[in-house]
Design a protein around this motif. Sequence first.
Motif, PDB file in Angstrom:
ATOM      1  N   LEU A  56       2.374   6.282  -7.265  1.00  0.00           N
ATOM      2  CA  LEU A  56       1.321   6.987  -7.999  1.00  0.00           C
ATOM      3  C   LEU A  56       1.388   8.501  -7.802  1.00  0.00           C
ATOM      4  O   LEU A  56       1.075   9.274  -8.719  1.00  0.00           O
ATOM      5  N   LEU A  57       1.784   8.927  -6.612  1.00  0.00           N
ATOM      6  CA  LEU A  57       1.768  10.356  -6.290  1.00  0.00           C
ATOM      7  C   LEU A  57       3.168  10.939  -6.105  1.00  0.00           C
ATOM      8  O   LEU A  57       3.319  11.989  -5.469  1.00  0.00           O
ATOM      9  N   HIS A  58       4.175  10.262  -6.648  1.00  0.00           N
ATOM     10  CA  HIS A  58       5.542  10.691  -6.348  1.00  0.00           C
ATOM     11  C   HIS A  58       5.839  12.095  -6.853  1.00  0.00           C
ATOM     12  O   HIS A  58       6.561  12.860  -6.197  1.00  0.00           O
ATOM     13  N   ILE A  84       2.852   1.574  -3.468  1.00  0.00           N
ATOM     14  CA  ILE A  84       1.967   1.923  -4.585  1.00  0.00           C
ATOM     15  C   ILE A  84       1.534   3.382  -4.493  1.00  0.00           C
ATOM     16  O   ILE A  84       1.521   4.114  -5.493  1.00  0.00           O
ATOM     17  N   THR A  85       1.194   3.830  -3.284  1.00  0.00           N
ATOM     18  CA  THR A  85       0.774   5.223  -3.099  1.00  0.00           C
ATOM     19  C   THR A  85       1.909   6.186  -3.427  1.00  0.00           C
ATOM     20  O   THR A  85       1.704   7.203  -4.112  1.00  0.00           O
ATOM     21  N   LEU A  86       3.115   5.869  -2.968  1.00  0.00           N
ATOM     22  CA  LEU A  86       4.264   6.727  -3.263  1.00  0.00           C
ATOM     23  C   LEU A  86       4.566   6.745  -4.763  1.00  0.00           C
ATOM     24  O   LEU A  86       4.942   7.791  -5.312  1.00  0.00           O
ATOM     25  N   ILE A 105       0.838  -1.201   0.000  1.00  0.00           N
ATOM     26  CA  ILE A 105       0.000   0.000   0.000  1.00  0.00           C
ATOM     27  C   ILE A 105       0.872   1.250   0.000  1.00  0.00           C
ATOM     28  O   ILE A 105       0.639   2.204  -0.767  1.00  0.00           O
ATOM     29  N   THR A 106       1.893   1.250   0.833  1.00  0.00           N
ATOM     30  CA  THR A 106       2.783   2.413   0.921  1.00  0.00           C
ATOM     31  C   THR A 106       3.542   2.644  -0.374  1.00  0.00           C
ATOM     32  O   THR A 106       3.600   3.766  -0.889  1.00  0.00           O
ATOM     33  N   LEU A 120       1.193   7.670   5.479  1.00  0.00           N
ATOM     34  CA  LEU A 120       2.137   6.674   4.955  1.00  0.00           C
ATOM     35  C   LEU A 120       3.271   6.432   5.952  1.00  0.00           C
ATOM     36  O   LEU A 120       3.767   5.313   6.080  1.00  0.00           O
ATOM     37  N   LEU A 162      -1.529  12.881   4.032  1.00  0.00           N
ATOM     38  CA  LEU A 162      -1.335  11.604   3.352  1.00  0.00           C
ATOM     39  C   LEU A 162       0.088  11.093   3.560  1.00  0.00           C
ATOM     40  O   LEU A 162       0.304   9.900   3.810  1.00  0.00           O
TER      41      LEU A 162
END
Length: 281
Positions: free
Chosen positions: A152-154, A148-150, A145-146, A184, A180
């Motif tokens: 997508l929004l890097h 993938i989020t990083l 989760i961490t 994370l 957010l």
Amino acid sequence: MMITWLLEPLQHAFMVKALGVSTLVGCVCAVLSCFLTLKGWALMGDAVSHAVLPGVVLAYWLGLPFALGAFVFGLMAVTLIGFIQQQTRVKEDTVIGLVFTGFFALGLVLLSKTASSVDLMHILFGNVLGISDRDLWQTVIVSLITLITLALLHRDFILFCFDPTHARTIGLNTTLLYYLLLALLSLTTVAALQTVGIILVVAMLITPGATAYLLSDRFGIMVLIALAVGGLGSLLGTYISYYLDASTGGCIVVLQTVIFLLTMIFAPKHGLLAKARSPLS
């Protein structure tokens, strides 16, 4: 000799799991540490890692997963930090110090009232060699989760860390990015509980990024270097702990710290020797 050294720990199932989990957690912490280093949030990482303690103890009392209690209290801590900072004139570093010491002290009080503290001590100092299958999958899910989020929004996170004013000007919701990124941070702390414990997780959240920062001025290269430091440092630290019969979390953090110190001295551009040789020094 090297092959024997590498293969011997792999004959034990608990070591295979420990090596895999340690490497995964090391990589997750390494990626996040790059953002924390750019943002100057070393103290924030320390705050979240310590603030989760009361959540872990309460989860233990209620028979709930440690990760749930840790994540909830981590979010409570960062939300409280943001609220106090916005509503008062107290500076951010002071607010962080107040909140995380208060939460950690509450955790110590609750811990002192716990009849059996064996499992909780593992949370404080890590117990990756005894990680259960449930905790293993929990760590894997949280780590994914961490990451993938990083991923997508890097771009948004990079701009937010470099120049939040410019990020706000072009329409990015910096308040959302702020919370957010802190969420994370809480998730990553949860993922690292079994590996190095609450006490040492801040080192894994800071050291790889700080090391990479001395070796590269480009963020992409910085992330790759941090991944190498975090992943390989965790892998080799786990190997070393097997042969020394020592704390796994302690060995991982000591090895990463040694890598940082060597980098600080020998880094080709920003190392102490390079600065000493520079005509401008």
